[in-house]
Design a protein around this motif. Sequence first.
Motif, PDB file in Angstrom:
ATOM      1  N   GLU A   4       0.790  -1.202   0.076  1.00 19.16           N
ATOM      2  CA  GLU A   4       0.010   0.034  -0.005  1.00 19.16           C
ATOM      3  C   GLU A   4       1.009   1.083   0.062  1.00 19.16           C
ATOM      4  N   ILE A   5       1.064   1.797  -0.890  1.00 16.05           N
ATOM      5  CA  ILE A   5       1.961   2.907  -1.250  1.00 16.05           C
ATOM      6  C   ILE A   5       1.428   3.894  -2.017  1.00 16.05           C
ATOM      7  N   GLU A   6       1.735   5.229  -2.152  1.00 17.56           N
ATOM      8  CA  GLU A   6       0.890   6.321  -2.888  1.00 17.56           C
ATOM      9  C   GLU A   6       1.187   6.024  -4.307  1.00 17.56           C
ATOM     10  N   THR A   7       0.165   5.831  -5.148  1.00 13.79           N
ATOM     11  CA  THR A   7       0.170   5.452  -6.729  1.00 13.79           C
ATOM     12  C   THR A   7       0.550   6.855  -7.358  1.00 13.79           C
ATOM     13  N   PRO A   8       1.545   6.808  -8.292  1.00 16.45           N
ATOM     14  CA  PRO A   8       1.797   7.686  -9.287  1.00 16.45           C
ATOM     15  C   PRO A   8       0.977   8.069 -10.263  1.00 16.45           C
ATOM     16  N   GLN A   9       0.436   9.441 -10.524  1.00 14.44           N
ATOM     17  CA  GLN A   9      -0.519   9.782 -11.633  1.00 14.44           C
ATOM     18  C   GLN A   9      -0.473   8.848 -12.794  1.00 14.44           C
ATOM     19  N   TRP A  10       0.592   8.756 -13.266  1.00 10.12           N
ATOM     20  CA  TRP A  10       0.512   7.986 -14.777  1.00 10.12           C
ATOM     21  C   TRP A  10       0.622   6.652 -14.733  1.00 10.12           C
ATOM     22  N   PHE A  11       0.449   6.061 -13.454  1.00  9.00           N
ATOM     23  CA  PHE A  11       0.526   4.553 -13.301  1.00  9.00           C
ATOM     24  C   PHE A  11      -1.115   3.954 -13.812  1.00  9.00           C
ATOM     25  N   LEU A  12      -2.134   4.639 -13.323  1.00  7.73           N
ATOM     26  CA  LEU A  12      -3.596   4.009 -13.836  1.00  7.73           C
ATOM     27  C   LEU A  12      -3.690   4.244 -15.277  1.00  7.73           C
ATOM     28  N   PRO A  13      -3.752   5.265 -15.961  1.00  6.99           N
ATOM     29  CA  PRO A  13      -3.957   5.463 -17.535  1.00  6.99           C
ATOM     30  C   PRO A  13      -2.964   4.472 -18.411  1.00  6.99           C
ATOM     31  N   THR A  14      -1.750   4.454 -17.796  1.00  9.40           N
ATOM     32  CA  THR A  14      -0.650   3.616 -18.591  1.00  9.40           C
ATOM     33  C   THR A  14      -0.987   2.203 -18.449  1.00  9.40           C
ATOM     34  N   GLY A  15      -1.410   1.776 -17.206  1.00  7.21           N
ATOM     35  CA  GLY A  15      -1.692   0.552 -16.915  1.00  7.21           C
ATOM     36  C   GLY A  15      -2.990  -0.051 -17.753  1.00  7.21           C
ATOM     37  N   PHE A  16      -3.899   0.734 -17.542  1.00 11.02           N
ATOM     38  CA  PHE A  16      -5.192   0.630 -18.436  1.00 11.02           C
ATOM     39  C   PHE A  16      -4.959   0.482 -19.944  1.00 11.02           C
ATOM     40  N   ILE A 264       3.159  -6.350 -18.198  1.00  6.68           N
ATOM     41  CA  ILE A 264       2.088  -6.288 -18.629  1.00  6.68           C
ATOM     42  C   ILE A 264       2.426  -5.702 -20.301  1.00  6.68           C
ATOM     43  N   ALA A 265       3.478  -4.840 -20.446  1.00  4.44           N
ATOM     44  CA  ALA A 265       4.082  -4.495 -21.654  1.00  4.44           C
ATOM     45  C   ALA A 265       4.464  -5.536 -22.541  1.00  4.44           C
ATOM     46  N   ASN A 266       5.238  -6.585 -21.553  1.00  3.90           N
ATOM     47  CA  ASN A 266       5.485  -7.920 -22.572  1.00  3.90           C
ATOM     48  C   ASN A 266       4.441  -8.589 -23.305  1.00  3.90           C
ATOM     49  N   SER A 267       3.302  -8.639 -22.584  1.00  3.75           N
ATOM     50  CA  SER A 267       1.992  -9.595 -23.074  1.00  3.75           C
ATOM     51  C   SER A 267       1.408  -8.534 -24.111  1.00  3.75           C
ATOM     52  N   ALA A 268       1.768  -7.091 -24.082  1.00  2.00           N
ATOM     53  CA  ALA A 268       0.968  -6.457 -25.143  1.00  2.00           C
ATOM     54  C   ALA A 268       1.858  -6.244 -26.405  1.00  2.00           C
ATOM     55  N   PHE A 269       3.168  -6.566 -26.188  1.00  2.00           N
ATOM     56  CA  PHE A 269       4.143  -6.521 -27.271  1.00  2.00           C
ATOM     57  C   PHE A 269       4.027  -7.853 -28.032  1.00  2.00           C
ATOM     58  N   ASN A 270       3.803  -9.017 -27.750  1.00  2.00           N
ATOM     59  CA  ASN A 270       3.813 -10.155 -28.238  1.00  2.00           C
ATOM     60  C   ASN A 270       2.853  -9.995 -29.522  1.00  2.00           C
ATOM     61  N   PRO A 271       1.581  -9.766 -29.318  1.00  2.00           N
ATOM     62  CA  PRO A 271       0.932  -9.899 -30.583  1.00  2.00           C
ATOM     63  C   PRO A 271       1.153  -9.094 -31.805  1.00  2.00           C
ATOM     64  N   PHE A 272       1.899  -7.897 -31.447  1.00  2.00           N
ATOM     65  CA  PHE A 272       2.247  -6.941 -32.517  1.00  2.00           C
ATOM     66  C   PHE A 272       3.473  -7.673 -33.389  1.00  2.00           C
ATOM     67  N   ALA A 273       4.335  -8.438 -32.435  1.00  2.00           N
ATOM     68  CA  ALA A 273       5.522  -9.236 -32.874  1.00  2.00           C
ATOM     69  C   ALA A 273       4.932 -10.366 -34.085  1.00  2.00           C
ATOM     70  N   TYR A 274       3.968 -10.919 -33.543  1.00  2.00           N
ATOM     71  CA  TYR A 274       3.319 -11.943 -34.646  1.00  2.00           C
ATOM     72  C   TYR A 274       2.645 -11.487 -35.729  1.00  2.00           C
ATOM     73  N   ALA A 275       1.995 -10.394 -35.599  1.00  2.00           N
ATOM     74  CA  ALA A 275       1.353  -9.800 -36.688  1.00  2.00           C
ATOM     75  C   ALA A 275       2.278  -8.999 -37.858  1.00  2.00           C
ATOM     76  N   LEU A 276       3.647  -8.728 -37.335  1.00  2.00           N
ATOM     77  CA  LEU A 276       4.364  -7.985 -38.072  1.00  2.00           C
ATOM     78  C   LEU A 276       5.560  -8.645 -38.588  1.00  2.00           C
ATOM     79  N   LEU A 277       5.899  -9.741 -37.852  1.00  2.00           N
ATOM     80  CA  LEU A 277       7.317 -10.225 -38.312  1.00  2.00           C
ATOM     81  C   LEU A 277       7.004 -11.719 -38.590  1.00  2.00           C
ATOM     82  N   LYS A 278       5.856 -12.374 -38.051  1.00  2.00           N
ATOM     83  CA  LYS A 278       5.592 -13.812 -38.395  1.00  2.00           C
ATOM     84  C   LYS A 278       5.036 -13.869 -39.802  1.00  2.00           C
ATOM     85  N   GLN A 279       5.562 -14.520 -40.780  1.00  2.00           N
ATOM     86  CA  GLN A 279       5.015 -14.592 -42.227  1.00  2.00           C
ATOM     87  C   GLN A 279       3.752 -14.900 -42.308  1.00  2.00           C
TER      88      GLN A 279
END
Length: 306
Positions: A4-16, A264-279
């Motif tokens: 339980e620590i103070e949440t930075p303002q950039w955390f919630l929009p970036t996370g969603f 989370i970014a790792n899971s978000a990046f993977n589909p783009f790698a499939y769509a752009l790089l896997k023939q």
Amino acid sequence: MMDEIETPQWFLPTGFLLSGIALIGNSFIILLIASKQQLHRTTNCFLVSLSFADLGVSLSVFPCNIFCQPIEECRLHLLASFQWAFLYASVANLCALTVDRYVAIVKPFIYVLFMTRNRIVTFISAAWILPFIFAFVPLTFINTEEHVLRMRNYTYIVTVIFEFIPQLTLLFVTAHMLHISRKHARETASVMQQLRYNQPPAGSTNALPVRHDNRARCSVWFLAFVVVFFVLCYTITIAINCCDILKLCDYPFELEFVQELMLIANSAFNPFAYALLKQDIKKEVKQLLRVGAADRHRSPLQMEQR
């Protein structure tokens, strides 16, 4: 996953935002592969399994964490177990995918014999069962008197098994695949040069090895991008765990928020790698875009005639 620590303002929009991208991207990959018969290949079986794991990450790590914390009845320990289960399932499925590509590149002549249906099921099942077993182990001692010491030892074990070892192994195996792929490319170029020198008859099928070699190199580069981004995202997690376990250093509390976003970014990046790089997936995505563009330019009368 965090105290339980103070949440930075950039955390919630970036996370969603990252969670939404991961949710939509991985759902799209799953539906695309499931709906296209030509995508029903061995490698794509591992991709679907990895996409399901990343889909679980996109749902459990951030949204559930945000909505569950204010609720007193919410069992945060149980939620954390599900979060790490999906995260480590993502790691394990990436390792299974790498094994599939490694055998296909390094030992292409035994690939069909090695990667049988039963072995595929075994790899994918293990990539899900083992992470869930390890993730729910803390629930067996969380209410005991020695839970702090046991949790520290447990964190050390899972960090080594699911973070440290996979990173080193994936980097080494990917580097070896890139080396073998370049070696095959040079050998193929030499053979093709010799064939052209000998002036083969018209209608020769000499282009076949070149096309096969290009597909192999593309599959290696696609996996290399996924592995490198995975290593970058999980490096912060390993650093934080080492600081907590070994008491080597202190780190700013903002780093824990960055850690969660990188996972989370790792899971978000993977589909783009499939769509752009896997023939094969790239080809189907282009086809969908062409069909969509053609439909937008049709008149209502033409749409009714279809």
